[in-house]
Design a protein around this motif. Structure first.
Motif, PDB file in Angstrom:
ATOM      1  N   LEU A  77       0.841  -1.194   0.000  1.00 19.63           N
ATOM      2  CA  LEU A  77       0.000   0.000   0.000  1.00 19.63           C
ATOM      3  C   LEU A  77       0.873   1.241   0.000  1.00 19.63           C
ATOM      4  N   ASN A  78       0.720   2.069  -1.033  1.00 22.43           N
ATOM      5  CA  ASN A  78       1.446   3.318  -1.090  1.00 22.43           C
ATOM      6  C   ASN A  78       0.807   4.315  -0.120  1.00 22.43           C
ATOM      7  N   ILE A  79       1.596   4.921   0.759  1.00 19.75           N
ATOM      8  CA  ILE A  79       1.049   5.777   1.806  1.00 19.75           C
ATOM      9  C   ILE A  79       0.471   7.064   1.219  1.00 19.75           C
ATOM     10  N   TYR A  80       1.022   7.528   0.105  1.00 22.28           N
ATOM     11  CA  TYR A  80       0.452   8.707  -0.552  1.00 22.28           C
ATOM     12  C   TYR A  80      -1.014   8.456  -0.905  1.00 22.28           C
ATOM     13  N   GLY A  81      -1.272   7.322  -1.547  1.00 22.58           N
ATOM     14  CA  GLY A  81      -2.648   6.991  -1.896  1.00 22.58           C
ATOM     15  C   GLY A  81      -3.488   6.694  -0.677  1.00 22.58           C
ATOM     16  N   LEU A  82      -2.886   6.065   0.346  1.00 21.16           N
ATOM     17  CA  LEU A  82      -3.622   5.756   1.564  1.00 21.16           C
ATOM     18  C   LEU A  82      -4.057   7.032   2.280  1.00 21.16           C
ATOM     19  N   ALA A  83      -3.185   8.034   2.308  1.00 23.00           N
ATOM     20  CA  ALA A  83      -3.527   9.301   2.951  1.00 23.00           C
ATOM     21  C   ALA A  83      -4.701   9.967   2.235  1.00 23.00           C
ATOM     22  N   ILE A  84      -4.686   9.923   0.922  1.00 18.89           N
ATOM     23  CA  ILE A  84      -5.793  10.500   0.155  1.00 18.89           C
ATOM     24  C   ILE A  84      -7.084   9.742   0.437  1.00 18.89           C
ATOM     25  N   ALA A  85      -6.997   8.399   0.483  1.00 19.24           N
ATOM     26  CA  ALA A  85      -8.179   7.588   0.744  1.00 19.24           C
ATOM     27  C   ALA A  85      -8.755   7.868   2.133  1.00 19.24           C
ATOM     28  N   LEU A  86      -7.896   7.980   3.131  1.00 18.79           N
ATOM     29  CA  LEU A  86      -8.365   8.276   4.484  1.00 18.79           C
ATOM     30  C   LEU A  86      -9.014   9.659   4.546  1.00 18.79           C
ATOM     31  N   GLY A  87      -8.441  10.596   3.821  1.00 17.06           N
ATOM     32  CA  GLY A  87      -9.035  11.930   3.767  1.00 17.06           C
ATOM     33  C   GLY A  87     -10.422  11.902   3.145  1.00 17.06           C
ATOM     34  N   VAL A  88     -10.577  11.107   2.093  1.00 14.76           N
ATOM     35  CA  VAL A  88     -11.892  10.990   1.445  1.00 14.76           C
ATOM     36  C   VAL A  88     -12.912  10.369   2.392  1.00 14.76           C
ATOM     37  N   VAL A  89     -12.513   9.329   3.107  1.00 19.12           N
ATOM     38  CA  VAL A  89     -13.423   8.670   4.045  1.00 19.12           C
ATOM     39  C   VAL A  89     -13.903   9.665   5.105  1.00 19.12           C
ATOM     40  N   ALA A  90     -12.967  10.441   5.657  1.00 16.82           N
ATOM     41  CA  ALA A  90     -13.334  11.423   6.678  1.00 16.82           C
ATOM     42  C   ALA A  90     -14.265  12.488   6.101  1.00 16.82           C
ATOM     43  N   ALA A  91     -13.986  12.928   4.880  1.00 25.94           N
ATOM     44  CA  ALA A  91     -14.817  13.958   4.261  1.00 25.94           C
ATOM     45  C   ALA A  91     -16.227  13.447   3.978  1.00 25.94           C
ATOM     46  N   VAL A  92     -16.335  12.228   3.497  1.00 28.25           N
ATOM     47  CA  VAL A  92     -17.659  11.654   3.216  1.00 28.25           C
ATOM     48  C   VAL A  92     -18.459  11.518   4.508  1.00 28.25           C
ATOM     49  N   TRP A  93     -17.795  11.109   5.587  1.00 29.59           N
ATOM     50  CA  TRP A  93     -18.490  11.001   6.884  1.00 29.59           C
ATOM     51  C   TRP A  93     -19.041  12.355   7.311  1.00 29.59           C
ATOM     52  N   LEU A  94     -18.226  13.403   7.240  1.00 33.00           N
ATOM     53  CA  LEU A  94     -18.681  14.727   7.673  1.00 33.00           C
ATOM     54  C   LEU A  94     -19.773  15.249   6.748  1.00 33.00           C
ATOM     55  N   PHE A  95     -19.617  15.042   5.469  1.00 29.91           N
ATOM     56  CA  PHE A  95     -20.631  15.477   4.496  1.00 29.91           C
ATOM     57  C   PHE A  95     -21.969  14.797   4.775  1.00 29.91           C
ATOM     58  N   GLY A  96     -21.948  13.479   4.984  1.00 25.01           N
ATOM     59  CA  GLY A  96     -23.180  12.748   5.256  1.00 25.01           C
ATOM     60  C   GLY A  96     -23.832  13.172   6.560  1.00 25.01           C
ATOM     61  N   ARG A  97     -23.020  13.408   7.579  1.00 22.69           N
ATOM     62  CA  ARG A  97     -23.550  13.837   8.872  1.00 22.69           C
ATOM     63  C   ARG A  97     -24.258  15.181   8.748  1.00 22.69           C
ATOM     64  N   ARG A  98     -23.668  16.073   7.986  1.00 22.90           N
ATOM     65  CA  ARG A  98     -24.278  17.403   7.821  1.00 22.90           C
ATOM     66  C   ARG A  98     -25.541  17.339   6.965  1.00 22.90           C
ATOM     67  N   LEU A  99     -25.577  16.452   5.981  1.00 25.13           N
ATOM     68  CA  LEU A  99     -26.814  16.267   5.213  1.00 25.13           C
ATOM     69  C   LEU A  99     -27.952  15.781   6.119  1.00 25.13           C
ATOM     70  N   GLU A 100     -27.645  14.844   6.996  1.00 25.68           N
ATOM     71  CA  GLU A 100     -28.660  14.313   7.904  1.00 25.68           C
ATOM     72  C   GLU A 100     -29.134  15.378   8.887  1.00 25.68           C
ATOM     73  N   GLN A 101     -28.225  16.199   9.374  1.00 27.33           N
ATOM     74  CA  GLN A 101     -28.606  17.247  10.320  1.00 27.33           C
ATOM     75  C   GLN A 101     -29.558  18.253   9.689  1.00 27.33           C
ATOM     76  N   ARG A 102     -29.440  18.445   8.387  1.00 28.71           N
ATOM     77  CA  ARG A 102     -30.307  19.400   7.694  1.00 28.71           C
ATOM     78  C   ARG A 102     -31.518  18.718   7.068  1.00 28.71           C
ATOM     79  N   HIS A 103     -31.692  17.437   7.320  1.00 31.09           N
ATOM     80  CA  HIS A 103     -32.816  16.683   6.753  1.00 31.09           C
ATOM     81  C   HIS A 103     -32.863  16.837   5.227  1.00 31.09           C
ATOM     82  N   ALA A 104     -31.671  16.801   4.602  1.00 32.81           N
ATOM     83  CA  ALA A 104     -31.589  16.966   3.155  1.00 32.81           C
ATOM     84  C   ALA A 104     -31.122  15.704   2.455  1.00 32.81           C
ATOM     85  N   GLY A 105     -30.564  14.762   3.197  1.00 32.85           N
ATOM     86  CA  GLY A 105     -30.048  13.541   2.595  1.00 32.85           C
ATOM     87  C   GLY A 105     -29.552  12.597   3.666  1.00 32.85           C
TER      88      GLY A 105
END
Length: 331
Positions: free
Chosen positions: A22-50
């Protein structure tokens, strides 16, 4: 002046798990995406939009578009490196993603996919605004493991060590930096700046609730300011346009464009929440284990006008009469 302490250069940039590397450069990007998707989804739910599922579905296309845009931007702005080496263009794991290109392509695609799923564009933009710098804050650590995109030479206590194989030319002298030279850790500066951006955007959103998706404009302003500063420290080869590097001009454009976007969009109200999601959220809070609780009486501090006394309990009048009889007996 001697260096008091330094950030050591990593001795590896991949992790081997059995036959898998596993290349750590790609792993860092993947972990960043996972964290961003979690925050995005949480905020959609808080606004009853998704929902979180909506966030994941949107992110798949937004991230793919963002990676393509980021790579194309890097290739276009560093074309001399790829002339005659066209096979290197798709080698993302070696580094080389231009965030401006990722934003330019990833944000519109993400908003389009949100619209396809019935999420208002303004709400999607507002929810995504702090999620994007969260991904950047984590992904920037990939540059650390690749020993790339560092800043000018310095002997500050937090200076970054770079091994001999990853040294570049000193733009001031045209000669290679000497082995043992330490540098500004621009990956760390940008990571911390991005985390601060996340915190500030969340605070602004909670405190003032900017409408119309204008929070995305504030993100662009914050990113542009931070990128202009960090880019001015870097020593990696780049095209200069007048007094600034090309990426600094792009960063200034983001500041101006983001400010204009904020001023225009904040005049537009957000649409109301999705009634179906509001009802579903209300039902999830009724009762325990799906059993609805009986509503409490308006006045729970005492009996109502229709309450009957419990068996064996004398009424107030009966108690008064009983006390008089007891008094007669005692006379």
């Amino acid at each position: 002046m001697s260096t008091l302490a330094t950030i050591p250069s990593p001795s590896f940039n991949s992790i081997d798990i059995g036959p898998l590397s596993l290349n750590i450069y790609g792993l860092a990007i993947a972990l960043g995406v996972v964290a961003a998707v979690w925050l995005f989804g949480r905020r959609l739910e808080q606004r009853h939009a998704g929902t979180a599922d909506d966030a994941s579905a949107i992110a798949i296309w937004a991230v793919l578009a963002g990676v393509v845009g980021a790579r194309l931007y890097h290739v276009a702005t560093d074309w001399d490196r790829f002339v005659g080496n066209y096979g290197d263009i798709p080698k993302l794991w070696t580094g080389g993603l231009g965030i401006p290109g990722g934003l330019l392509l990833g944000i519109p695609v993400g908003l389009y996919m949100a619209h396809r799923r019935g999420i208002p564009l303004s709400i999607a933009a507002t929810c995504a605004a702090p999620a994007i710098p969260l991904a950047q804050a984590i992904g920037r650590w990939g540059n650390y493991f690749n020993q790339e995109l560092y800043g000018r030479a310095t002997d500050l206590p937090w200076a970054l060590e770079i091994d001999a194989d990853h040294l570049v030319e000193n733009p001031a002298t045209g000669e290679m930096f000497a082995v043992g030279t330490t540098f500004h850790p621009t990956f760390l500066y940008e990571s911390l700046w991005s985390l601060a951006t996340v915190a500030v955007l969340l605070y602004i959103d909670r405190r003032w609730r900017p409408t119309g998706g204008s929070l995305m404009g504030l993100y662009l302003v914050a990113y542009g300011i931070g990128r202009f500063w960090v880019e001015g420290l870097r020593v990696d080869p780049a095209d200069d346009v007048g007094p600034f590097r090309w990426n600094q001009w792009v960063a200034l454009g983001m500041v101006v464009g983001g400010l204009a976007l904020f001023l225009i969009l904040r005049r537009h109200p957000d649409p109301p929440p999705n009634p179906a999601l509001v009802d579903a959220d209300d039902e999830s809070h009724d009762g325990v284990d799906g059993v609805e609780r009986d509503s409490e009486p308006d006045d729970a501090t005492g009996p109502t006008a229709t309450d009957e006394p419990s068996p064996g309990h004398d009424r107030p009048d009966d108690e008064h009469e009983a006390s008089e009889l007891d008094a007669d007996d005692a006379r």
